[in-house]
Design an enzyme around this catalytic site. Sequence first.
Site, PDB file in Angstrom:
ATOM      1  N   GLU A 174      13.030 -17.088 -24.357  1.00 17.73           N
ATOM      2  CA  GLU A 174      13.949 -18.214 -24.596  1.00 17.73           C
ATOM      3  C   GLU A 174      14.409 -18.311 -26.045  1.00 17.73           C
ATOM      4  O   GLU A 174      15.592 -18.477 -26.326  1.00 17.73           O
ATOM      5  CB  GLU A 174      13.299 -19.540 -24.181  1.00 17.73           C
ATOM      6  CG  GLU A 174      13.271 -19.812 -22.686  1.00 17.73           C
ATOM      7  CD  GLU A 174      12.131 -19.110 -21.964  1.00 17.73           C
ATOM      8  OE1 GLU A 174      11.348 -18.402 -22.630  1.00 17.73           O
ATOM      9  OE2 GLU A 174      12.027 -19.267 -20.736  1.00 17.73           O
ATOM     10  N   HIS A 194       7.143 -29.377 -16.113  1.00 20.04           N
ATOM     11  CA  HIS A 194       8.378 -28.934 -15.456  1.00 20.04           C
ATOM     12  C   HIS A 194       9.222 -30.133 -15.022  1.00 20.04           C
ATOM     13  O   HIS A 194      10.089 -29.987 -14.168  1.00 20.04           O
ATOM     14  CB  HIS A 194       8.063 -28.113 -14.197  1.00 20.04           C
ATOM     15  CG  HIS A 194       7.679 -26.695 -14.455  1.00 20.04           C
ATOM     16  ND1 HIS A 194       6.596 -26.331 -15.193  1.00 20.04           N
ATOM     17  CD2 HIS A 194       8.247 -25.523 -14.056  1.00 20.04           C
ATOM     18  CE1 HIS A 194       6.503 -25.011 -15.221  1.00 20.04           C
ATOM     19  NE2 HIS A 194       7.496 -24.494 -14.552  1.00 20.04           N
TER      20      HIS A 194
END
Length: 661
Positions: A391, A460
């Site tokens: 990322e 999440h």
Amino acid sequence: MQLSKKKAMKALEIMLNSRYFEQQISSLFQKNIMHGTTHLNIGQEAPQAALALNLKEGDWIVPTHRCHGYTIASGSSLYKMFSEMFGSSHGLSKGLGGSMHMSDKNNFNPGSSAVVASGVALAAGLSFALKHKKQENIAVALLGDGATNRGVVHEIMNISSIWDLPLLYLLENNGYGMSSSVKQMVAGNNLTDRAKVFNIKAISVDGNDFEQVYNAIYHARKYIIEENKPFLIECKTYRYNGHSKSDPCIYRTREEESYWLSRCPIKNFTKKLIDNKIATKEEIDILNKACEKLVLEELNKAEAVKDDLLSVDSLKSFVFDETKIETYESKKLHRALGREAIREALLEESQRDSNVVVLGEDIGLYGGCFKVTGDLYSHIPNQLFETPVSEEGFANLAVGASLLGIRSVVEIMYGDFSTLISDALINHASKIRFMSAGQFNCPVVFRLPMGCGTGHGAQHSQSLEAMFTNIPGLKVVAPSSPRKAKALLKASIRDNNPVVFLEHKLLYQIEGEVGDESDIFELGKASIIKEGTSISLISYGYSTNVCLKIVELFKESNLDENLIEIVDLNTLSPLDKKTILQSVKKTHKAIIVHEAPLSSGFGSEIVATICEDEETFSLLEKPIIRICGKDLPIPFSLELEKSVVPIESEIFNKVKKLLEL
Ligand SMILES: Cc1ncc(C[n+]2csc(CCOP(=O)(O)OP(=O)(O)O)c2C)c(N)n1
């Protein structure tokens, strides 16, 4: 020596200008005439000249914090560099960048990153852009030995290798990262091995020998262009001064320093020129004096105007590019799910503009973690790039590519992992326009699936918008419906500024009306999605849908739904304060609803907006209420998960109470 006399003298001139510039800077700091900090590169001049003489028009460099020599070598004006060091408006970055951010678009230099090693990812982005635009050029990532210990370098080495990027890693191993020696901090025997494990060819040269570095760069550039592959050159060198202005170098021995002083790149090169009869001592003396004189003259010119500063009022114009995007409300509507609406936006924008690219993990054949990209890969195979799990690397790469006009839409699999791209967002995307005084824009959209309701647990399911709205230079968009998701995403892609695009995961499953390709909504504009007389429910993203359900509950309970007005913010930054105030001035009551935790949540900003406006505040009939997520991580159990975010019954009861029903 195979160099022509002209090239050899040019190389010496670059090295001398760099040396004299740095000596002047050092003395100005000692006299406290300059402020801040600086990293001198005295002793490391050979790679600067070697690079300059090898680069072709259109090749880009991203220097490190030790950047002055490379900035001089790439052709920047000494006067503008001195001015930048003084912080004056005559500087390369008009005094907004300083020693570490000397941006010079005309000389293919976006400025350094002051975050060690992040510049490597920016350079990779530039090389990605060059490749995408089919330009026969390379980008050069400067890095130090210390930088090779950062994860982002390894992510980028991997990406540049699997994507065959035209990228030269020019690694200056000066033996130390601040006070830590390579011997202490680097595992393994060779820095070049770090590239070789990623299948990148790498060589090591004497970085104080101009000719060795020159030849290495010459062959590396040829290899990169002809073979379409990255390359790494390690230059073994030494900095004569401390790391920065206040470093007494207690971590080095005097013997070590004198050994390297005896290997001065300028002295060695001068001797070679004379020994090989390329230039006479007299010619070299003349050049030496001319460089010293030029540097002094440029300094004097800059010092004479050093107090010319940008006005505070003008600073705002360097935060966002204000180019207007044409907006339109289409009459042609069709039904689609939220995820399909987003895909439509990606497809239409990519087909409209070949500079639009879509990046992310598993977004190809797999169709994306939430099936948003779906079959997009088959429609835009040359504009969709599946990334490794890296990322920080690919987000900063997208920022680097944006400097050459590539409009990346970066999908971060779960918004929670935006913590890993905070360097790209906070240090780079949001600041490059500002630090370069408007020379560069950063048109990148970061799509972040956020929020809970899907049983994914604490890492999440978060709603992290408040982390981004406090960063000047980022736009933050939070659509509530499929139509808005499409129309606002299209506007975000066309915007010249970085946009954090928050997609609630439940939005993907909502079905609604969606516009055709002309449907584009303005960023920074809230909408009243339901008019009412007596209370403003102010919300954004998925929570707006929860507010709409209150209207239904009012109807079901035979209560007057005309009392309720709903303000959907659409964009959190820049915030449309006018629409919020207009609504509350009419209703005199406000409830703010969001899923993110209450404390220091975005709702506080809305409360402040209302209270700071004298007229609106004076019209308030009741205290403002925030109905938000609890100050807890999101629990895994589905029942518990539901109970930590605003629930309809709670909002319904509070609305009734405020309305005294
Ligand atoms: C991510 C990050 N960590 C720490 C620092 C502080 N810092 C600035 S320069 C530097 C040393 C870098 O060493 P190296 O990459 O070898 O470059 P050199 O200074 O030797 O040119 C450090 C630790 C920083 N700017 N960024």
